[in-house]
Write a protein that holds these residues in place. Structure first.
Motif, mmCIF file in Angstrom:
data_model
loop_
_atom_site.group_PDB
_atom_site.id
_atom_site.type_symbol
_atom_site.label_atom_id
_atom_site.label_comp_id
_atom_site.label_asym_id
_atom_site.label_seq_id
_atom_site.Cartn_x
_atom_site.Cartn_y
_atom_site.Cartn_z
ATOM 1 N N VAL A 1 0.839 -1.207 0.000
ATOM 2 C CA VAL A 1 0.000 0.000 0.000
ATOM 3 C C VAL A 1 0.868 1.249 0.000
ATOM 4 O O VAL A 1 0.636 2.197 -0.764
ATOM 5 C CB VAL A 1 -0.957 -0.014 1.210
ATOM 6 C CG1 VAL A 1 -1.580 1.361 1.416
ATOM 7 C CG2 VAL A 1 -2.039 -1.064 1.015
ATOM 8 N N GLU A 2 1.873 1.266 0.865
ATOM 9 C CA GLU A 2 2.766 2.419 0.937
ATOM 10 C C GLU A 2 3.504 2.626 -0.382
ATOM 11 O O GLU A 2 3.637 3.760 -0.867
ATOM 12 C CB GLU A 2 3.763 2.229 2.078
ATOM 13 C CG GLU A 2 3.129 2.266 3.459
ATOM 14 C CD GLU A 2 4.115 1.947 4.563
ATOM 15 O OE1 GLU A 2 5.288 1.637 4.231
ATOM 16 O OE2 GLU A 2 3.737 2.003 5.741
ATOM 17 N N ALA A 3 3.965 1.527 -0.990
ATOM 18 C CA ALA A 3 4.703 1.635 -2.244
ATOM 19 C C ALA A 3 3.819 2.156 -3.366
ATOM 20 O O ALA A 3 4.236 3.016 -4.153
ATOM 21 C CB ALA A 3 5.292 0.267 -2.614
ATOM 22 N N LEU A 4 2.603 1.659 -3.450
ATOM 23 C CA LEU A 4 1.695 2.089 -4.509
ATOM 24 C C LEU A 4 1.368 3.577 -4.396
ATOM 25 O O LEU A 4 1.324 4.297 -5.400
ATOM 26 C CB LEU A 4 0.414 1.257 -4.463
ATOM 27 C CG LEU A 4 0.540 -0.155 -5.027
ATOM 28 C CD1 LEU A 4 -0.611 -1.031 -4.554
ATOM 29 C CD2 LEU A 4 0.594 -0.127 -6.545
ATOM 30 N N ALA A 5 1.152 4.041 -3.172
ATOM 31 C CA ALA A 5 0.831 5.454 -2.980
ATOM 32 C C ALA A 5 2.040 6.344 -3.240
ATOM 33 O O ALA A 5 1.952 7.367 -3.919
ATOM 34 C CB ALA A 5 0.306 5.676 -1.566
ATOM 35 N N GLU A 6 3.206 5.915 -2.722
ATOM 36 C CA GLU A 6 4.405 6.755 -2.823
ATOM 37 C C GLU A 6 4.952 6.793 -4.243
ATOM 38 O O GLU A 6 5.210 7.867 -4.791
ATOM 39 C CB GLU A 6 5.474 6.223 -1.870
ATOM 40 C CG GLU A 6 6.772 7.018 -1.911
ATOM 41 C CD GLU A 6 7.821 6.476 -0.946
ATOM 42 O OE1 GLU A 6 8.968 6.948 -1.020
ATOM 43 O OE2 GLU A 6 7.487 5.583 -0.153
ATOM 44 N N VAL A 7 5.134 5.624 -4.852
ATOM 45 C CA VAL A 7 5.770 5.570 -6.170
ATOM 46 C C VAL A 7 4.897 6.219 -7.235
ATOM 47 O O VAL A 7 5.406 6.784 -8.209
ATOM 48 C CB VAL A 7 6.114 4.108 -6.543
ATOM 49 C CG1 VAL A 7 6.705 4.033 -7.941
ATOM 50 C CG2 VAL A 7 7.098 3.526 -5.537
ATOM 51 N N SER A 8 3.594 6.144 -7.057
ATOM 52 C CA SER A 8 2.688 6.757 -8.035
ATOM 53 C C SER A 8 2.546 8.255 -7.826
ATOM 54 O O SER A 8 1.787 8.916 -8.538
ATOM 55 C CB SER A 8 1.306 6.109 -7.959
ATOM 56 O OG SER A 8 0.634 6.476 -6.760
ATOM 57 N N GLY A 9 3.242 8.796 -6.836
ATOM 58 C CA GLY A 9 3.129 10.224 -6.557
ATOM 59 C C GLY A 9 1.758 10.610 -6.042
ATOM 60 O O GLY A 9 1.299 11.731 -6.256
ATOM 61 N N GLY A 10 1.105 9.691 -5.362
ATOM 62 C CA GLY A 10 -0.223 9.965 -4.815
ATOM 63 C C GLY A 10 -1.340 9.858 -5.828
ATOM 64 O O GLY A 10 -2.497 10.134 -5.513
#
Length: 265
Positions: free
Chosen positions: A227-236
């Protein structure tokens, strides 16, 4: 060779579901000689699906060649959720498609779906073409988004990405069926198991339509990191949430592309 002999040989080889496997082998073999060879291959540790040449998945019979990742029954949970989210005529992509099982189910269960599947493994692409293209989909060979048609950018409503998520140091703990007979690239997710997921998260916003959904399978203990990776890497630009099956055997993250400019907050 009588069925009892098949069961005994499979049981001696450590097959837990020897009776059920014997039935499948007996049904698949064209005669005693082929049956003997198939039992020998299974007893030597080849995945049953590679021996008989197919796997049951999502109510379909999916062809699975030797050396191709075998679709797991737990992944039916991910694909079932994708089907629920897809409207008629949805544009769908199956990344890391392997045999093309997810794409085949989407074509079978979503009316008028436009489905594209992609994999980096040539053997998987050849197999997926037999499962996906007769149902009306298209299969592309290449790394993640690279081989997809450019006209799909910003139009994908359902993006299924069954990425490898086993941490590198844990590959040796996998059952021999997977460790010895499936491509390493389909299993190894890097140091924490999230390397390929991060790459998908980085590219997904460019391909998803506003409100489109990315669905990925992950391990239960990796879910928070995913979850953290998806939110962070996608720039929110992706809003992820975790869903689990009732029996607890499958964990899926559904990440939705935000509307508007896609930025959080």
């Amino acid at each position: 060779m009588p069925e009892t002999g098949v069961v005994d040989r499979l049981r001696a080889a450590g097959c837990v579901f020897a009776e059920e496997e014997a039935e499948m082998l007996l049904a698949a073999a064209s005669g005693p000689d082929e049956l003997d060879l198939m039992v020998e291959r299974r007893a030597a540790g080849l995945p049953l699906e590679h021996v008989v040449g197919w796997a049951a998945f999502g109510g379909l019979r999916i062809e699975v060649d030797g050396g191709v990742f075998v679709p797991r029954r737990r992944t039916e949970f991910l694909v079932g959720r994708a089907v629920e989210l897809a409207g008629p005529g949805a544009v769908c992509v199956d990344l890391c498609c392997g045999s093309g099982a997810a794409g085949a189910v989407l074509l079978d269960r979503v009316r008028g779906a436009e489905v594209h599947a992609a994999d980096i493994e040539p053997a998987a692409v050849r197999c997926a073409r037999r499962n996906v293209e007769p149902r009306g989909g298209r299969v592309h060979e290449g790394d993640l988004f690279a081989p997809l048609p450019a006209e799909l950018r910003g139009r994908v409503e359902i993006l299924v990405a069954n990425v490898p998520y086993v941490p590198t140091d844990e590959i040796g703990l996998l059952p021999a069926e997977a460790r010895d007979h499936e491509p390493l690239v389909t299993l190894d997710g890097g140091r924490d198991g999230l390397d390929v997921l991060r790459r998908v998260a980085a590219g997904a916003p460019e391909w998803l339509a506003p409100g489109g959904h990315l669905l990925v399978e992950t391990g239960e203990r990796q879910a928070e990191g995913a979850v953290e990776a998806l939110a962070e890497v996608s720039g929110g630009q992706l809003a992820p949430e975790v869903i689990t099956s009732e029996d607890g055997w499958a964990t899926v993250v559904v990440a939705t592309r935000r509307q508007g400019d896609g930025r959080a907050g």
